[in-house]
Design a protein around this motif. Structure first.
Motif, PDB file in Angstrom:
ATOM      1  N   ALA A 161      29.592 -46.117 -34.196  1.00  0.00           N
ATOM      2  CA  ALA A 161      28.808 -45.604 -33.066  1.00  0.00           C
ATOM      3  C   ALA A 161      29.295 -44.230 -32.644  1.00  0.00           C
ATOM      4  CB  ALA A 161      28.876 -46.585 -31.901  1.00  0.00           C
ATOM      5  N   THR A 162      30.602 -44.024 -32.692  1.00  0.00           N
ATOM      6  CA  THR A 162      31.167 -42.711 -32.337  1.00  0.00           C
ATOM      7  C   THR A 162      30.711 -41.649 -33.329  1.00  0.00           C
ATOM      8  OG1 THR A 162      33.058 -43.744 -31.256  1.00  0.00           O
ATOM      9  CG2 THR A 162      33.325 -41.452 -31.978  1.00  0.00           C
ATOM     10  N   PHE A 195      39.875 -42.604 -26.748  1.00  0.00           N
ATOM     11  CA  PHE A 195      39.458 -41.205 -26.667  1.00  0.00           C
ATOM     12  C   PHE A 195      37.982 -41.083 -26.305  1.00  0.00           C
ATOM     13  CE2 PHE A 195      43.300 -40.917 -29.226  1.00  0.00           C
ATOM     14  CZ  PHE A 195      43.966 -39.890 -28.572  1.00  0.00           C
ATOM     15  N   ILE A 196      37.124 -41.845 -26.963  1.00  0.00           N
ATOM     16  CA  ILE A 196      35.690 -41.759 -26.676  1.00  0.00           C
ATOM     17  C   ILE A 196      35.403 -42.310 -25.272  1.00  0.00           C
ATOM     18  CG2 ILE A 196      34.901 -43.945 -27.701  1.00  0.00           C
ATOM     19  CD1 ILE A 196      33.152 -40.523 -28.020  1.00  0.00           C
ATOM     20  N   ILE A 202      32.743 -33.858 -29.911  1.00  0.00           N
ATOM     21  CA  ILE A 202      33.393 -33.565 -31.196  1.00  0.00           C
ATOM     22  C   ILE A 202      34.905 -33.795 -31.093  1.00  0.00           C
ATOM     23  CG2 ILE A 202      33.975 -31.722 -32.824  1.00  0.00           C
ATOM     24  CD1 ILE A 202      31.085 -30.659 -32.362  1.00  0.00           C
ATOM     25  N   ILE A 203      35.527 -33.307 -30.019  1.00  0.00           N
ATOM     26  CA  ILE A 203      36.984 -33.437 -29.870  1.00  0.00           C
ATOM     27  C   ILE A 203      37.388 -34.891 -29.635  1.00  0.00           C
ATOM     28  CG2 ILE A 203      38.957 -32.868 -28.387  1.00  0.00           C
ATOM     29  CD1 ILE A 203      37.545 -30.087 -27.987  1.00  0.00           C
ATOM     30  N   MET A 204      36.792 -35.520 -28.604  1.00  0.00           N
ATOM     31  CA  MET A 204      37.195 -36.886 -28.252  1.00  0.00           C
ATOM     32  C   MET A 204      36.696 -37.893 -29.300  1.00  0.00           C
ATOM     33  SD  MET A 204      38.969 -36.192 -25.637  1.00  0.00           S
ATOM     34  CE  MET A 204      39.331 -37.662 -24.691  1.00  0.00           C
ATOM     35  N   ASP A 226      31.701 -54.475 -22.647  1.00  0.00           N
ATOM     36  CA  ASP A 226      31.329 -54.203 -21.259  1.00  0.00           C
ATOM     37  C   ASP A 226      31.314 -52.703 -20.986  1.00  0.00           C
ATOM     38  OD1 ASP A 226      31.121 -56.931 -20.730  1.00  0.00           O
ATOM     39  OD2 ASP A 226      33.207 -57.078 -20.076  1.00  0.00           O
ATOM     40  N   TRP A 227      32.287 -51.982 -21.531  1.00  0.00           N
ATOM     41  CA  TRP A 227      32.322 -50.534 -21.311  1.00  0.00           C
ATOM     42  C   TRP A 227      31.091 -49.863 -21.912  1.00  0.00           C
ATOM     43  CZ3 TRP A 227      32.374 -46.390 -24.655  1.00  0.00           C
ATOM     44  CH2 TRP A 227      32.492 -45.140 -24.046  1.00  0.00           C
ATOM     45  N   VAL A 228      30.716 -50.245 -23.137  1.00  0.00           N
ATOM     46  CA  VAL A 228      29.536 -49.653 -23.784  1.00  0.00           C
ATOM     47  C   VAL A 228      28.289 -49.934 -22.953  1.00  0.00           C
ATOM     48  CG1 VAL A 228      28.021 -49.762 -25.821  1.00  0.00           C
ATOM     49  CG2 VAL A 228      30.510 -49.614 -26.112  1.00  0.00           C
TER      50      VAL A 228
END
Length: 178
Positions: free
Chosen positions: A25-26, A73-74, A59-61, A145-147
């Motif tokens: 997904a990222t 990070f994401i 792009i960075i995270m 849950d976060w997503v």
């Protein structure tokens, strides 16, 4: 249409996460955001500053998430973006002749200067609060849950905030003179 285009990478992120995992997904949100900025450039011949910032952070995270195989990070990207928005809105109180809110809405609504400042502070506090809520969710809930929070909770909070803001604005719109 612009808001829909900006929401497409998030929807693709959600769908891909549900079908695969956070890492796939990222990767999808990174590619989708690059395409989104490219479309914006192609159609408008310019890209908004916040789109560039969002792309850079994705792009960075996102890259750090993929490279280090660490989903934190994401998850932090949302807080960083929200806090940058909040700081930008707060900063506009002190720099320039108009706050961000007045620059965005001033052409279509006439309000007294103190009301523009209150609205601007409300937006700054909203963004800072959402960034804080994101930290709470990422620390106390699982990735599913976060997503869900990122995809539906944040836009839901935004919708409620906009409705409250519109009610506030409506109370302060000057009556037309006869």
């Amino acid at each position: 249409m612009k808001q829909l285009l900006e929401f497409i990478p998030v929807i693709l992120f959600f769908i891909t996460y549900k079908v695969y995992d956070i890492y796939t997904a990222t990767a999808v949100i990174i590619v989708a955001t690059i395409i989104q900025v490219g479309i914006s450039w192609f159609v408008n011949k310019k890209v908004e500053t916040m789109q560039w910032i969002t792309l850079g952070l994705i792009i960075i995270m996102g890259g750090a998430t993929l490279y280090l195989q660490d989903e934190q990070f994401i998850k932090w990207k949302l807080t960083i973006i929200e806090w940058l928005f909040g700081l930008a809105f707060l900063g506009s109180q002190f720099f320039g002749k108009k706050t961000f809110v007045e620059r965005m809405m001033g052409a279509s609504i006439e309000l007294p200067a103190p009301i523009w400042k209150r609205l601007n502070i409300a937006w700054a506090l909203f963004f800072i609060s959402v960034g804080g809520i994101n930290i709470y969710v990422m620390k106390n809930f699982n990735t599913d849950d976060w997503v869900t929070f990122k995809t539906f909770g944040v836009p839901g909070l935004m919708l409620v905030f906009i409705v409250i803001q519109m009610l506030f604005i409506y109370k302060h719109i000057p009556e037309p003179e006869e």
